[in-house]
Design a protein around this motif. Structure first.
Motif, PDB file in Angstrom:
ATOM      1  N   ASP A 357       0.850  -1.193   0.000  1.00 53.07           N
ATOM      2  CA  ASP A 357       0.000   0.000   0.000  1.00 53.07           C
ATOM      3  C   ASP A 357       0.884   1.242   0.000  1.00 53.07           C
ATOM      4  O   ASP A 357       1.135   1.858   1.033  1.00 53.07           O
ATOM      5  CB  ASP A 357      -0.908  -0.021   1.236  1.00 53.07           C
ATOM      6  N   ALA A 358       1.368   1.605  -1.210  1.00 58.62           N
ATOM      7  CA  ALA A 358       2.312   2.715  -1.326  1.00 58.62           C
ATOM      8  C   ALA A 358       1.692   4.042  -0.898  1.00 58.62           C
ATOM      9  O   ALA A 358       2.397   4.951  -0.449  1.00 58.62           O
ATOM     10  CB  ALA A 358       2.824   2.812  -2.764  1.00 58.62           C
ATOM     11  N   GLY A 359       0.381   4.164  -1.032  1.00 57.23           N
ATOM     12  CA  GLY A 359      -0.270   5.419  -0.656  1.00 57.23           C
ATOM     13  C   GLY A 359      -0.082   5.774   0.795  1.00 57.23           C
ATOM     14  O   GLY A 359      -0.025   6.961   1.160  1.00 57.23           O
ATOM     15  N   ARG A 360       0.068   4.787   1.661  1.00 53.51           N
ATOM     16  CA  ARG A 360       0.239   5.050   3.099  1.00 53.51           C
ATOM     17  C   ARG A 360       1.687   5.402   3.427  1.00 53.51           C
ATOM     18  O   ARG A 360       1.961   5.817   4.557  1.00 53.51           O
ATOM     19  CB  ARG A 360      -0.212   3.829   3.897  1.00 53.51           C
ATOM     20  N   LEU A 361       2.589   5.225   2.473  1.00 48.90           N
ATOM     21  CA  LEU A 361       3.987   5.569   2.701  1.00 48.90           C
ATOM     22  C   LEU A 361       4.361   6.922   2.120  1.00 48.90           C
ATOM     23  O   LEU A 361       5.366   7.507   2.526  1.00 48.90           O
ATOM     24  CB  LEU A 361       4.893   4.490   2.103  1.00 48.90           C
ATOM     25  N   ALA A 362       3.571   7.430   1.197  1.00 50.74           N
ATOM     26  CA  ALA A 362       3.904   8.691   0.556  1.00 50.74           C
ATOM     27  C   ALA A 362       3.792   9.853   1.533  1.00 50.74           C
ATOM     28  O   ALA A 362       3.011   9.822   2.484  1.00 50.74           O
ATOM     29  CB  ALA A 362       2.974   8.919  -0.637  1.00 50.74           C
ATOM     30  N   ALA A 363       4.607  10.874   1.301  1.00 51.23           N
ATOM     31  CA  ALA A 363       4.487  12.103   2.083  1.00 51.23           C
ATOM     32  C   ALA A 363       3.165  12.760   1.737  1.00 51.23           C
ATOM     33  O   ALA A 363       2.818  12.907   0.569  1.00 51.23           O
ATOM     34  CB  ALA A 363       5.650  13.041   1.764  1.00 51.23           C
TER      35      ALA A 363
END
Length: 368
Positions: A357-363
């Protein structure tokens, strides 16, 4: 995104720690012309001051746990990439809870952790003491037990990723700091002069924030923070220490693992009052592990770390003619998640949908 439409020049990875090397390795293995720039020597920043532990359980943080599960699988197969295996000695991870709220939070977190692939259970105080017989008569309600924690060798992992990246065609330049980035043109002002890049990956650890800011990404990492790990010798009684798991005393943040005849010890960051911090560590160590009262405690390692506000890494991509990717804020657990971080950087570079879930890692404004 098609590589044919990119400006000339390599993809440039800034930072030669374990995360930057993983990113460079994964990009080069995917056929991307890659240059890595490191201001000092490889593994000289946060990768120099780790407990040499690879674990999968990150309490309250199933996103990092999922990254760590993927990374552990990569470490187990590391010989196929680097030519030699990563040492992995299983010790387990024990998190001690002394407050009802901590127990409730652990219980609520278990489904998400298990969905992320983590093997973890809530155990009683008696079982926790069997796992770690050094524990004294401290308040203890329950504990989390995660068997997938291993003592490894950070230097070997750094060297392995470097060798694999070179084999895949990446160029690794040390002693080459990046002074500024013009993200509009892809030009980097480096210690070796100007370098044109078709994509930039910022994995500069504690020095990532100003570089990311030049590309319009706000990473609230603050100033570089110096981490210190201590080593505690054998008890004054001379009795050999039993093998104990990596153990976190959740209330105080005291973290220990067996190292040689003694323990490797950490407890947050020293701050400006280093002597006062060491005194507090000794006091807490004697409280939680009475057999170690009076044992010699001295510095084992120091190194500069980047810490994010929520202790979760920042990994993302800012689109543009020269894409800007970032992987920073690992808060001391970059070793545990570096292989998955490199995979994610590679997937974001190519515009693929990642498996995490890359969205939860993005700034994002919520995290900033």
């Amino acid at each position: 995104m098609s590589r044919a439409r990119r400006p000339d020049g390599p993809a440039v990875v800034i930072g030669g720690g374990v995360v930057g090397l993983s990113a460079a390795c994964h990009l080069a293995e995917a056929g991307v012309r890659t240059v890595l720039l490191e201001r000092d020597g490889l593994g000289s920043g946060a990768s120099r001051a780790t407990a040499d532990v690879v674990r999968t359980y990150f309490p309250g943080n199933p996103v990092s746990s999922a990254m760590a599960v993927r990374s552990l699988a990569a470490y187990r197969a590391f010989a196929g990439r680097a030519g030699s295996p990563v040492p992995l000695r299983r010790v387990g991870y024990l998190v001690l809870f002394s407050e009802p709220e901590q127990v409730a939070a652990c219980e609520a977190d278990l489904p998400a952790q298990r969905a992320a692939g983590v093997e973890v259970e809530l155990i009683g105080a008696d079982e926790a003491r069997r796992h770690n017989p050094l524990l004294g008569d401290v308040p203890l309600l329950a504990a989390a037990w995660a068997p997938d924690a291993y003592v490894s060798d950070t230097a070997a992992i750094v060297a392995g990723f470097a060798e694999a990246a070179r084999r895949a065609g990446a160029e690794l330049r040390t002693g080459c700091p990046v002074k500024a980035i013009d993200i509009g043109t892809g030009r980097l002002d480096t210690g070796d002069g100007l370098l044109a890049a078709h994509a930039v990956v910022c994995a500069a650890g504690a020095w990532s924030a100003p570089l990311a800011r030049s590309a319009g990404v706000e990473l609230p990492l603050g100033d570089p923070v110096e981490q210190e790990l201590l080593e505690c010798g054998r008890p004054p009684s001379g009795t050999p220490l039993p093998d104990v798991p990596m153990t976190l005393h959740a209330v105080s943040g005291l973290l220990v693992r067996k190292r040689g005849d003694g323990l490797l010890v950490g407890m947050g960051y020293p701050g400006l009052d280093r002597d006062g911090w060491r005194a507090r560590v000794r006091e807490r160590l004697a409280e939680v592990y009475p057999a170690l009262a009076g044992a010699e405690v001295r510095t084992a390692f120091t190194g500069v770390r980047d810490a994010s506000p929520d202790r979760t890494e920042f990994i993302g991509r800012l689109p543009g003619a020269v894409p800007f990717l970032y992987a920073a804020g690992f808060s001391g657990h970059g070793l545990c998640t570096a292989p998955a971080a490199g995979e994610l950087v590679r997937d974001l570079y190519f515009g693929r949908t990642p498996d995490v879930d890359a969205g939860r890692l993005a700034a994002s404004p919520e995290r900033v």
